[in-house]
Design a protein around this motif. Structure first.
Motif, PDB file in Angstrom:
ATOM      1  N   ALA A   1       0.843  -1.203   0.000  1.00 56.20           N
ATOM      2  CA  ALA A   1       0.000   0.000   0.000  1.00 56.20           C
ATOM      3  C   ALA A   1       0.870   1.241   0.000  1.00 56.20           C
ATOM      4  N   GLU A   2       1.971   1.151   0.789  1.00 52.81           N
ATOM      5  CA  GLU A   2       2.894   2.287   0.852  1.00 52.81           C
ATOM      6  C   GLU A   2       3.568   2.487  -0.494  1.00 52.81           C
ATOM      7  N   LYS A   3       3.933   1.361  -1.137  1.00 51.63           N
ATOM      8  CA  LYS A   3       4.596   1.436  -2.432  1.00 51.63           C
ATOM      9  C   LYS A   3       3.679   1.956  -3.514  1.00 51.63           C
ATOM     10  N   ASN A   4       2.419   1.570  -3.438  1.00 49.45           N
ATOM     11  CA  ASN A   4       1.467   1.888  -4.494  1.00 49.45           C
ATOM     12  C   ASN A   4       0.533   3.040  -4.117  1.00 49.45           C
ATOM     13  N   ASP A   5       1.068   4.029  -3.413  1.00 50.07           N
ATOM     14  CA  ASP A   5       0.233   5.172  -3.037  1.00 50.07           C
ATOM     15  C   ASP A   5       0.028   6.134  -4.203  1.00 50.07           C
ATOM     16  N   GLY A   6       0.600   5.795  -5.354  1.00 48.72           N
ATOM     17  CA  GLY A   6       0.401   6.609  -6.550  1.00 48.72           C
ATOM     18  C   GLY A   6       1.397   7.736  -6.699  1.00 48.72           C
ATOM     19  N   LYS A   7       2.247   7.931  -5.731  1.00 46.97           N
ATOM     20  CA  LYS A   7       3.197   9.036  -5.788  1.00 46.97           C
ATOM     21  C   LYS A   7       4.564   8.561  -6.260  1.00 46.97           C
ATOM     22  N   LEU A   8       5.222   9.405  -7.063  1.00 51.90           N
ATOM     23  CA  LEU A   8       6.584   9.128  -7.472  1.00 51.90           C
ATOM     24  C   LEU A   8       7.497   9.177  -6.251  1.00 51.90           C
ATOM     25  N   LYS A   9       8.422   8.238  -6.178  1.00 51.84           N
ATOM     26  CA  LYS A   9       9.424   8.291  -5.109  1.00 51.84           C
ATOM     27  C   LYS A   9      10.645   9.025  -5.656  1.00 51.84           C
ATOM     28  N   VAL A  10      10.905  10.178  -5.076  1.00 54.95           N
ATOM     29  CA  VAL A  10      11.983  11.043  -5.562  1.00 54.95           C
ATOM     30  C   VAL A  10      13.013  11.243  -4.458  1.00 54.95           C
ATOM     31  N   VAL A  11      14.283  11.119  -4.818  1.00 59.41           N
ATOM     32  CA  VAL A  11      15.375  11.360  -3.876  1.00 59.41           C
ATOM     33  C   VAL A  11      16.263  12.468  -4.436  1.00 59.41           C
ATOM     34  N   THR A  12      16.657  13.391  -3.550  1.00 59.53           N
ATOM     35  CA  THR A  12      17.577  14.469  -3.918  1.00 59.53           C
ATOM     36  C   THR A  12      18.801  14.382  -3.014  1.00 59.53           C
ATOM     37  N   THR A  13      19.881  15.012  -3.433  1.00 61.36           N
ATOM     38  CA  THR A  13      21.103  15.000  -2.618  1.00 61.36           C
ATOM     39  C   THR A  13      21.158  16.240  -1.724  1.00 61.36           C
ATOM     40  N   THR A  14      21.448  17.398  -2.284  1.00 69.32           N
ATOM     41  CA  THR A  14      21.661  18.605  -1.478  1.00 69.32           C
ATOM     42  C   THR A  14      20.349  19.245  -1.044  1.00 69.32           C
ATOM     43  N   THR A  15      20.454  20.105  -0.047  1.00 67.16           N
ATOM     44  CA  THR A  15      19.265  20.800   0.465  1.00 67.16           C
ATOM     45  C   THR A  15      18.684  21.762  -0.561  1.00 67.16           C
ATOM     46  N   MET A  16      19.530  22.363  -1.403  1.00 70.37           N
ATOM     47  CA  MET A  16      19.028  23.265  -2.440  1.00 70.37           C
ATOM     48  C   MET A  16      18.102  22.520  -3.401  1.00 70.37           C
ATOM     49  N   LEU A  17      18.520  21.317  -3.773  1.00 74.40           N
ATOM     50  CA  LEU A  17      17.723  20.524  -4.707  1.00 74.40           C
ATOM     51  C   LEU A  17      16.459  19.990  -4.047  1.00 74.40           C
ATOM     52  N   THR A  18      16.554  19.636  -2.775  1.00 74.41           N
ATOM     53  CA  THR A  18      15.358  19.166  -2.055  1.00 74.41           C
ATOM     54  C   THR A  18      14.304  20.266  -2.023  1.00 74.41           C
ATOM     55  N   ASP A  19      14.726  21.487  -1.750  1.00 78.69           N
ATOM     56  CA  ASP A  19      13.797  22.626  -1.728  1.00 78.69           C
ATOM     57  C   ASP A  19      13.196  22.867  -3.106  1.00 78.69           C
ATOM     58  N   LEU A  20      14.021  22.818  -4.120  1.00 79.31           N
ATOM     59  CA  LEU A  20      13.555  23.040  -5.493  1.00 79.31           C
ATOM     60  C   LEU A  20      12.529  21.993  -5.912  1.00 79.31           C
ATOM     61  N   VAL A  21      12.863  20.723  -5.714  1.00 81.98           N
ATOM     62  CA  VAL A  21      11.963  19.643  -6.139  1.00 81.98           C
ATOM     63  C   VAL A  21      10.659  19.685  -5.345  1.00 81.98           C
ATOM     64  N   SER A  22      10.735  20.092  -4.089  1.00 79.52           N
ATOM     65  CA  SER A  22       9.533  20.251  -3.271  1.00 79.52           C
ATOM     66  C   SER A  22       8.619  21.332  -3.848  1.00 79.52           C
ATOM     67  N   GLU A  23       9.206  22.416  -4.330  1.00 80.16           N
ATOM     68  CA  GLU A  23       8.419  23.502  -4.930  1.00 80.16           C
ATOM     69  C   GLU A  23       7.671  23.028  -6.169  1.00 80.16           C
ATOM     70  N   ILE A  24       8.314  22.191  -6.968  1.00 78.66           N
ATOM     71  CA  ILE A  24       7.699  21.736  -8.222  1.00 78.66           C
ATOM     72  C   ILE A  24       6.759  20.560  -7.987  1.00 78.66           C
ATOM     73  N   GLY A  25       7.194  19.605  -7.177  1.00 79.93           N
ATOM     74  CA  GLY A  25       6.402  18.386  -6.993  1.00 79.93           C
ATOM     75  C   GLY A  25       5.294  18.505  -5.977  1.00 79.93           C
ATOM     76  N   GLY A  26       5.509  19.341  -4.953  1.00 79.77           N
ATOM     77  CA  GLY A  26       4.495  19.522  -3.916  1.00 79.77           C
ATOM     78  C   GLY A  26       4.066  18.210  -3.273  1.00 79.77           C
ATOM     79  N   ASP A  27       2.764  18.088  -3.045  1.00 86.29           N
ATOM     80  CA  ASP A  27       2.210  16.898  -2.386  1.00 86.29           C
ATOM     81  C   ASP A  27       2.030  15.715  -3.338  1.00 86.29           C
ATOM     82  N   HIS A  28       2.385  15.912  -4.599  1.00 78.14           N
ATOM     83  CA  HIS A  28       2.141  14.858  -5.587  1.00 78.14           C
ATOM     84  C   HIS A  28       3.322  13.909  -5.745  1.00 78.14           C
TER      85      HIS A  28
END
Length: 301
Positions: free
Chosen positions: A19-46
């Motif tokens: 159920a956790e795997k198939n929650d419909g959301k892409l699993k995304v991993v980032t390295t640095t904090t700058m990229l984590t913030d950026l990807v969060s802005e674009i991807g949001g809750d999706h």
């Protein structure tokens, strides 16, 4: 515990994991904090987003834990800085090529826009996020990759990108206005390591780092002495420590300058290779950039 109960618990655990795997959301991993913030802005809750590095973490020296490696192999998409920024993770990313989507953002910028560097295997300075225009390109690349992997939410990613691009435009206008209040002859930035060359090139500063572009290179006594003479010759009022680099080298530089009967202040701490703490203004790319520019300009005036 009887066999039926054990089997039942096993099935329940498996169901929860699925159920956790198939929650419909892409699993995304980032390295640095700058990229984590950026990807969060674009991807949001999706998207389901995990960043490997936290506030104050130096990506040049970062080593992946077993938990990090698991996160990387479970991810649908991995976004990393590239240009050999995450030097000790390069081998892991190279092994994953072809197996999953790994996006080296810095390597997707036009080579003619990059600053050459002898310190990195890529032969380019990887600190490209200090030019807002390059970070805008990162945002577009992230949007394209998320849309490709998750076309159902394409419109949402595009709308989020448009809003963020506008925020970045506003940020750049703001920082240029702040920099204009500082006389051109005072726009000399001395920091712990040479992370601000893109900033200097884009916004009109001469930048000198005590260490090289990578924090893996140590500053020697000769480096300290040469830079102390440069500070005195150019009548530099303040020098800066960095949040992800030990401050002892800059303190040694300050002492060397004062030993020559010239006073230079430590003008504050800048965010270079990592953002501030989550939940603070400096914990975002925009807040970090605003903090840095205000700190630099106020100290050098």
């Amino acid at each position: 515990m009887n066999k039926v109960l054990i089997i039942g618990l096993f099935i329940l655990t498996l169901s929860c994991k699925n159920a956790e795997k198939n929650d419909g959301k892409l699993k995304v991993v980032t390295t640095t904090t700058m990229l984590t913030d950026l990807v969060s802005e674009i991807g949001g809750d999706h998207i389901s987003l995990q960043g490997l590095m936290g506030a104050g973490v130096d990506p040049h020296l970062y080593k992946a834990s077993e938990g990090d490696v698991s996160k990387l192999y479970e991810a649908d998409i991995i976004f990393y800085g590239g240009l050999h920024l995450e030097g000790k993770l390069v081998e892991i990313f190279e092994k994953m090529e072809g197996e999953k989507t790994t996006v080296s953002l810095g390597d997707m910028l036009p080579k003619e826009d990059l600053i050459s560097s002898e310190y990195f295997a890529s032969n380019f300075d990887p600190h490209v996020w200090f030019n807002v225009q390059y970070f805008k390109q990162f945002a577009q690349i992230v949007t394209d990759e998320l849309s490709k992997a998750d076309p159902e939410n394409d419109q949402i990613y595009s709308e989020n990108n448009l809003k963020y691009q506008q925020k970045l435009d506003s940020l750049e206008s703001e920082i240029k206005s702040i920099i204009e209040t500082l006389p051109k002859e005072k726009r000399i930035l001395v920091t712990a390591h040479d992370a601000f060359s893109y900033f200097g090139k884009a916004y009109g500063f001469k930048v000198v780092g005590l260490q090289g572009i990578s924090t893996a290179t140590e500053a020697g006594v000769k480096d300290v002495q040469n830079l102390s003479e440069f500070i005195i010759k150019n009548n530099i009022k303040a020098i800066f420590v960095e949040s992800s680099v030990p401050k002892r080298t800059i303190e040694a530089l300050q002492q060397a300058v004062r030993a020559k009967n010239f006073n230079v202040e430590i003008g504050g701490s800048l965010y270079s290779d990592a953002l501030g703490n989550p939940g603070t203004e400096e914990g975002t790319y925009i807040g970090m950039f605003r903090h840095n520019v205000n700190t630099i300009v106020n100290a050098l005036k």
